[in-house]
Structure formats: C-alpha cells, structure tokens
Design a protein around this motif. Structure first.
Motif, mmCIF file in Angstrom:
data_model
loop_
_atom_site.group_PDB
_atom_site.id
_atom_site.type_symbol
_atom_site.label_atom_id
_atom_site.label_comp_id
_atom_site.label_asym_id
_atom_site.label_seq_id
_atom_site.Cartn_x
_atom_site.Cartn_y
_atom_site.Cartn_z
ATOM 1 N N VAL A 164 0.842 -1.192 0.000
ATOM 2 C CA VAL A 164 0.000 0.000 0.000
ATOM 3 C C VAL A 164 0.877 1.241 0.000
ATOM 4 C CG1 VAL A 164 -1.931 -1.142 1.140
ATOM 5 C CG2 VAL A 164 -0.178 -0.008 2.521
ATOM 6 N N LEU A 165 0.331 2.320 -0.551
ATOM 7 C CA LEU A 165 1.009 3.606 -0.572
ATOM 8 C C LEU A 165 0.600 4.425 0.641
ATOM 9 C CD1 LEU A 165 0.393 4.409 -4.350
ATOM 10 C CD2 LEU A 165 2.535 3.617 -3.334
ATOM 11 N N ASN A 166 1.432 5.371 0.999
ATOM 12 C CA ASN A 166 1.115 6.249 2.129
ATOM 13 C C ASN A 166 0.255 7.400 1.619
ATOM 14 O OD1 ASN A 166 1.103 7.240 4.727
ATOM 15 N ND2 ASN A 166 3.111 8.228 4.549
ATOM 16 N N LEU A 167 -0.991 7.078 1.308
ATOM 17 C CA LEU A 167 -1.910 8.022 0.681
ATOM 18 C C LEU A 167 -2.511 8.980 1.693
ATOM 19 C CD1 LEU A 167 -3.737 5.363 -1.501
ATOM 20 C CD2 LEU A 167 -2.321 7.213 -2.415
ATOM 21 N N VAL A 168 -2.777 10.190 1.229
ATOM 22 C CA VAL A 168 -3.482 11.168 2.071
ATOM 23 C C VAL A 168 -4.959 10.808 2.160
ATOM 24 C CG1 VAL A 168 -4.090 13.622 2.319
ATOM 25 C CG2 VAL A 168 -1.829 12.968 1.444
ATOM 26 N N PHE A 169 -5.514 10.239 1.080
ATOM 27 C CA PHE A 169 -6.925 9.851 1.054
ATOM 28 C C PHE A 169 -7.049 8.377 0.653
ATOM 29 C CE2 PHE A 169 -7.081 14.435 0.589
ATOM 30 C CZ PHE A 169 -8.150 14.787 1.415
ATOM 31 N N PRO A 170 -6.686 7.457 1.570
ATOM 32 C CA PRO A 170 -6.796 6.041 1.244
ATOM 33 C C PRO A 170 -8.236 5.548 1.403
ATOM 34 C CG PRO A 170 -6.005 6.286 3.480
ATOM 35 C CD PRO A 170 -6.129 7.680 2.918
ATOM 36 N N SER A 171 -8.496 4.381 0.833
ATOM 37 C CA SER A 171 -9.804 3.755 1.028
ATOM 38 C C SER A 171 -9.871 3.145 2.427
ATOM 39 C CB SER A 171 -10.009 2.656 -0.016
ATOM 40 O OG SER A 171 -9.149 1.556 0.245
ATOM 41 N N GLY A 172 -10.977 2.496 2.723
ATOM 42 C CA GLY A 172 -11.128 1.875 4.036
ATOM 43 C C GLY A 172 -10.128 0.765 4.294
ATOM 44 N N VAL A 173 -9.575 0.179 3.222
ATOM 45 C CA VAL A 173 -8.568 -0.879 3.379
ATOM 46 C C VAL A 173 -7.199 -0.388 2.908
ATOM 47 C CG1 VAL A 173 -10.189 -2.791 3.282
ATOM 48 C CG2 VAL A 173 -9.281 -1.851 1.144
ATOM 49 N N TRP A 174 -7.002 0.917 2.903
ATOM 50 C CA TRP A 174 -5.730 1.574 2.660
ATOM 51 C C TRP A 174 -5.275 1.508 1.194
ATOM 52 C CZ3 TRP A 174 -4.445 4.426 6.727
ATOM 53 C CH2 TRP A 174 -4.913 4.014 7.985
ATOM 54 N N THR A 175 -6.174 1.209 0.290
ATOM 55 C CA THR A 175 -5.834 1.161 -1.131
ATOM 56 C C THR A 175 -6.292 2.450 -1.814
ATOM 57 O OG1 THR A 175 -7.914 0.014 -1.583
ATOM 58 C CG2 THR A 175 -5.962 -1.354 -1.226
ATOM 59 N N LEU A 176 -6.119 2.517 -3.122
ATOM 60 C CA LEU A 176 -6.545 3.688 -3.890
ATOM 61 C C LEU A 176 -8.060 3.802 -3.910
ATOM 62 C CD1 LEU A 176 -4.151 3.249 -6.943
ATOM 63 C CD2 LEU A 176 -3.931 4.984 -5.166
ATOM 64 N N ARG A 177 -8.541 5.032 -3.909
ATOM 65 C CA ARG A 177 -9.974 5.286 -4.048
ATOM 66 C C ARG A 177 -10.283 5.667 -5.491
ATOM 67 N NH1 ARG A 177 -11.622 9.352 0.770
ATOM 68 N NH2 ARG A 177 -13.696 9.105 -0.165
ATOM 69 N N ASP A 178 -11.438 5.224 -5.962
ATOM 70 C CA ASP A 178 -11.847 5.464 -7.344
ATOM 71 C C ASP A 178 -12.401 6.883 -7.477
ATOM 72 O OD1 ASP A 178 -12.933 5.486 -9.875
ATOM 73 O OD2 ASP A 178 -13.761 3.467 -9.730
ATOM 74 N N PRO A 179 -11.799 7.737 -8.321
ATOM 75 C CA PRO A 179 -12.330 9.097 -8.506
ATOM 76 C C PRO A 179 -13.790 9.107 -8.933
ATOM 77 C CG PRO A 179 -10.164 8.904 -9.511
ATOM 78 C CD PRO A 179 -10.576 7.520 -9.113
ATOM 79 N N GLN A 180 -14.196 8.100 -9.723
ATOM 80 C CA GLN A 180 -15.585 8.038 -10.170
ATOM 81 C C GLN A 180 -16.520 7.788 -8.993
ATOM 82 O OE1 GLN A 180 -15.937 8.651 -13.335
ATOM 83 N NE2 GLN A 180 -18.129 8.406 -13.621
ATOM 84 N N ASN A 181 -16.127 6.891 -8.096
ATOM 85 C CA ASN A 181 -16.960 6.600 -6.931
ATOM 86 C C ASN A 181 -17.052 7.805 -5.996
ATOM 87 O OD1 ASN A 181 -17.344 4.031 -7.888
ATOM 88 N ND2 ASN A 181 -15.830 3.075 -6.537
ATOM 89 N N VAL A 182 -15.926 8.498 -5.822
ATOM 90 C CA VAL A 182 -15.945 9.697 -4.973
ATOM 91 C C VAL A 182 -16.835 10.761 -5.594
ATOM 92 C CG1 VAL A 182 -14.533 11.525 -3.962
ATOM 93 C CG2 VAL A 182 -13.670 9.189 -4.036
ATOM 94 N N GLY A 183 -16.828 10.838 -6.933
ATOM 95 C CA GLY A 183 -17.723 11.764 -7.609
ATOM 96 C C GLY A 183 -19.182 11.428 -7.349
ATOM 97 N N HIS A 184 -19.524 10.133 -7.336
ATOM 98 C CA HIS A 184 -20.898 9.722 -7.030
ATOM 99 C C HIS A 184 -21.262 10.056 -5.585
ATOM 100 C CE1 HIS A 184 -21.320 8.006 -10.891
ATOM 101 N NE2 HIS A 184 -20.628 6.902 -10.684
ATOM 102 N N GLU A 185 -20.304 9.928 -4.674
ATOM 103 C CA GLU A 185 -20.558 10.280 -3.275
ATOM 104 C C GLU A 185 -20.842 11.776 -3.152
ATOM 105 O OE1 GLU A 185 -17.641 6.761 -1.497
ATOM 106 O OE2 GLU A 185 -16.977 8.847 -1.563
ATOM 107 N N TRP A 186 -20.095 12.580 -3.895
ATOM 108 C CA TRP A 186 -20.365 14.024 -3.885
ATOM 109 C C TRP A 186 -21.760 14.316 -4.442
ATOM 110 C CZ3 TRP A 186 -20.284 18.645 -2.249
ATOM 111 C CH2 TRP A 186 -20.724 19.705 -3.047
ATOM 112 N N GLN A 187 -22.176 13.594 -5.474
ATOM 113 C CA GLN A 187 -23.509 13.790 -6.046
ATOM 114 C C GLN A 187 -24.588 13.545 -4.994
ATOM 115 O OE1 GLN A 187 -23.875 11.314 -9.522
ATOM 116 N NE2 GLN A 187 -22.049 12.192 -10.488
ATOM 117 N N ARG A 188 -24.394 12.543 -4.170
ATOM 118 C CA ARG A 188 -25.380 12.256 -3.106
ATOM 119 C C ARG A 188 -25.467 13.420 -2.127
ATOM 120 N NH1 ARG A 188 -25.568 6.735 0.633
ATOM 121 N NH2 ARG A 188 -26.988 7.536 2.242
#
Length: 441
Positions: A345-369
């Motif tokens: 895993v990378l030392n990400l500033v915005f990791p997923s719940g399991v410390w992996t990369l987050r999908d920009p598309q999914n985050v965009g859908h979360e913002w839409q909500r």
C-alpha cells in the motif's frame, strides 16, 4: 537554364488518349508519374462485357477503356510508399491514429471516450477512402451526431476527426485537412446536463464547506435506474445526515482540499504524505489515480501529463490545519486497523477503508449524493471548485499568471478564458467610476 513545361505532380494523370482499335473496341492511355518520380505509360483496352444472351456489348465511345485505365492510374497515384495514402479508409486511419495516441501516452479514459465516437463515424462513413471525405460530409455527420448525442459528443467527434486527418496530412496522405474548416451547428439541443461545471460563488463555497461537517439534513442514497424508471419500491431506512455521511465516506476533508487547491479529484486522491510539507504549508503535485482496463485503479506519474502537471502549491491555513488533524487521525486508525501486510500500500493522504486507492468516479458519485441532499444544482461538480479558486484569486487582484500557476495551466490565457467567472457585477468598477465622475481622490 532548362525551359519547358513543369513536371506534373506525382499521381496526377495527364490527358487521356483514346484510340479505336476496331469498331466497339478501344485502347486508353495515360501518362502519370509514380512515387519514384518516373513517368509511367499506363494502357488499358475495353474490357469484355456480355449481354443476357452472352453476346459482346461494344464499347461505343471508349468509356469502358477509359474507366479501366483510370482505375489502374489510381493504384499508381496512391502508392506513395507510406502506410497511409489517399486510398486508406477512414476506419484504417482511425486504427493507425489510435496506435499513435497510445504511443503518445494518452490516458485510457481518453482513448475509451474516443473509441465511442470512432464507432459512430466508422458506422457512418468508415469505408470511405480519405480522398472521398469532404468538409461538407464531415459537417453533415457532426450535425447528426449532435442531434443524437448532444453538443459535447459533437465537439469530441470533431476533435477526434480533426486529429486523425491532421495526422494523415503529416504522413503525406492528404494535402489538406478536410475537418479543419468544418463548422459546428449552433442550434443543437443538449442531452442531460449541459455547459460543464458551473462556477461556485464565494458564499456558496462557504455554505458547502460548513455543510459537509455540520449539516443535519438527511442524506438519502441515490435511487438506482430500476427504482427511478420502473417504480420499484424503495426499502425503508433512516438516511444519515449530510455530516454523518461525509464523515463515514471520508468526504469532508476531500471537499476542503478541493476548495483550498483547485486540484482535480484524481490528483487529490493520488496525493502522498511525502507530497505535503506541513511546516512550509505547501503541496507538491506528483501522481493521479486512473482506472486502466485490465489493471484496475493505478497511481500514475507522468512528466508531460496536461491533466497532472508537476508543481508546488502554497496551502491556505485552513487546509494546513485540516491536514494536520487528518494525519493524526490516519495514524491512529492505522494502529487500530493496520493494512494487510501481504498487500503493498502507498502512504496516501486519502486512502480507502482498506488503505488502497480510491476510485475518482466513486468519490464523484458520493459528492452527487451530498449535493442532492443539500439541494445544490447538478452542474456543481468537483471541477466547479477549480473554477471557484480561479475566480477568488481573480477577485483578489492576482494576475492570470499566478492563477495559472496555482491551477497548473501552461497558458494563462486559457485560465482567463475558461476558469475565471464572467458576467458578474463588480462593485470595485462602480466605485472607480464614482470617484472619477465625482472628483474624489
């Protein structure tokens, strides 16, 4: 000094010469320069043509012989020694151009979007030879495309076709680009949301930044297509508040950094803690998160990426304070729930719940909500924060060059043209006119 008639261009035939060998039987002859520059003498006789009873039909005026020699000359005319020629079809040109784009390192998402458009123009005229594509035929296709898919797809179609034919011109397959002079229709009705991301005012930005942390409005999930179109019953549940949902989805800090930097969502999700200097209050752009076919989500770094230029941004104090708190919270979370030691895993500033990369598309859908829950119009996207940063810096009297540096634009003129909000009332302008007319200092 040599005088005489200049040589005819390569592939351009001279005047045809017809000779009647016998009644109804002709010979046609043409002179043409081939790819080597040598003059070739091409001859053809009237091909045999039979009627329904098997009797020979005479070539009364030599037209069949002329057609035969012109076809032979056409083969010479396009044989210019390269992979592209005037006889290359539009479909073949697209495949060659796509390989060129891959070699240039174009993003997979861009290629996917181009593939969708290519399927449409290949269906419309993909078997035409390049010399058969005219500006008017391109305009007709683009108008139909706009009517069917909207102005955005129409513009994308023109960009792809123009790039293809510009590539063909560079390869000496065509003398001019037929797409260059095409005009886009102005009266095309948009499909769905139009006009791109809307600008956010300063007041709206303050409301959003406060709402993602404190709003008690309910934040229901977005209905699926089946639930929207088929009237399927929605399972009863108590939706979280906007603040609770943003906390659980780790969205509030992401929105805060959007407002502080104007970075793209893929860039923010690709940030590493090594990119941030909390003592100096700066952020260095390095990688971005993209989805690649066959690989999934990957973090990519590319020096000449126009959507992820390298640079350093000075952070406002509210962003620095947020990042300090976030770093401490992530450290505590890592102690409580460490990442799988078997997974790198990378030392990400915005990791997923399991410390992996987050999908920009999914985050965009979360913002839409969240946006829907707050009653914000659907043209306020993550990119709207980028425009808000540009407008705020413009209002502060900073130059377009400074704003372009913040947004990582090469051309400050593009920053002014596309990102700084226009058509607003400027109180400072009115005050300047008042002082000038009244004589006040």
């Amino acid at each position: 000094m040599t005088r005489g008639r200049p040589a005819r261009p390569i592939g351009v035939p001279g005047k045809p010469m017809l000779t009647e060998l016998s009644p109804g039987h002709w010979a046609a002859r043409l002179l043409v320069r081939d790819a080597s520059g040598r003059r070739r003498d091409i001859k053809r006789v009237s091909p045999v043509k039979l009627d329904a009873r098997g009797r020979k039909i005479p070539d009364r005026n030599g037209s069949r012989a002329l057609d035969a020699v012109m076809a032979a000359v056409s083969a010479v005319r396009v044989d210019l020694g390269g992979e592209l020629s005037e006889s290359t079809t539009v479909r073949q040109l697209w495949h060659l151009y796509r390989k060129h784009l891959e070699e240039q390192g174009r993003a997979s998402s861009t290629l996917d979007r181009y593939d969708d458009v290519a399927e449409l123009f290949n269906t419309a005229f993909g078997e035409r030879r390049l010399l058969e594509v005219t500006t008017s035929s391109v305009e007709a296709f683009l108008t139909d495309l706009g009517a069917a898919k909207g102005p955005g797809t129409m513009r994308t179609g023109r960009n792809v076709l123009s790039g293809m034919f510009r590539y063909a011109v560079r390869k000496d397959a065509l003398p001019v680009n037929p797409v260059r002079e095409s005009q886009l229709a102005k009266n095309i009705e948009a499909k769905g949301r139009t006009g791109g991301a809307r600008d956010i005012t300063v007041d709206e930005l303050r409301v959003i930044l406060a709402a993602v942390r404190t709003s008690q409005l309910p934040c229901p999930r977005k209905l699926s297509k089946a639930e929207r179109t088929r009237g399927q019953p929605v399972k009863s549940y108590t939706p979280p508040t906007v603040a609770d949902y943003c906390e659980s989805a780790d969205l509030a800090d992401w929105v805060t950094l959007l407002a502080a930097t104007g970075l793209r969502r893929s860039q923010i999700l690709g940030l590493l803690w090594s990119d941030i200097d909390l003592e100096e209050g700066t952020l260095r752009t390095s990688g971005k998160v993209v989805r690649v076919k066959g690989e999934g989500l990957v973090r990519v770094e590319k020096d000449d990426d126009p959507k992820n230029r390298k640079g350093v941004i000075a952070l406002p104090d509210f962003a620095v304070e947020m990042l300090k708190g976030r770093k401490a919270a992530l450290a505590a979370r890592r102690l409580k729930s460490p990442p799988d030691p078997e997974v790198k895993v990378l030392n990400l500033v915005f990791p997923s719940g399991v410390w992996t990369l987050r999908d920009p598309q999914n985050v965009g859908h979360e913002w839409q909500r969240v946006r829907d829950a707050l009653g914000i119009q659907d043209d306020v996207t993550a990119h709207s924060f980028r425009g808000a940063v540009a407008t705020i810096l413009d209002d502060a009297g900073l130059s377009a060059r400074v704003t372009a540096d913040v947004l990582m634009h090469v051309d400050p003129a593009m920053t002014q043209r596309r990102y700084m909000a226009r058509g607003r009332a400027h109180r400072a302008a009115a005050d300047a006119l008042e002082r000038a007319v009244s004589g006040e200092s």
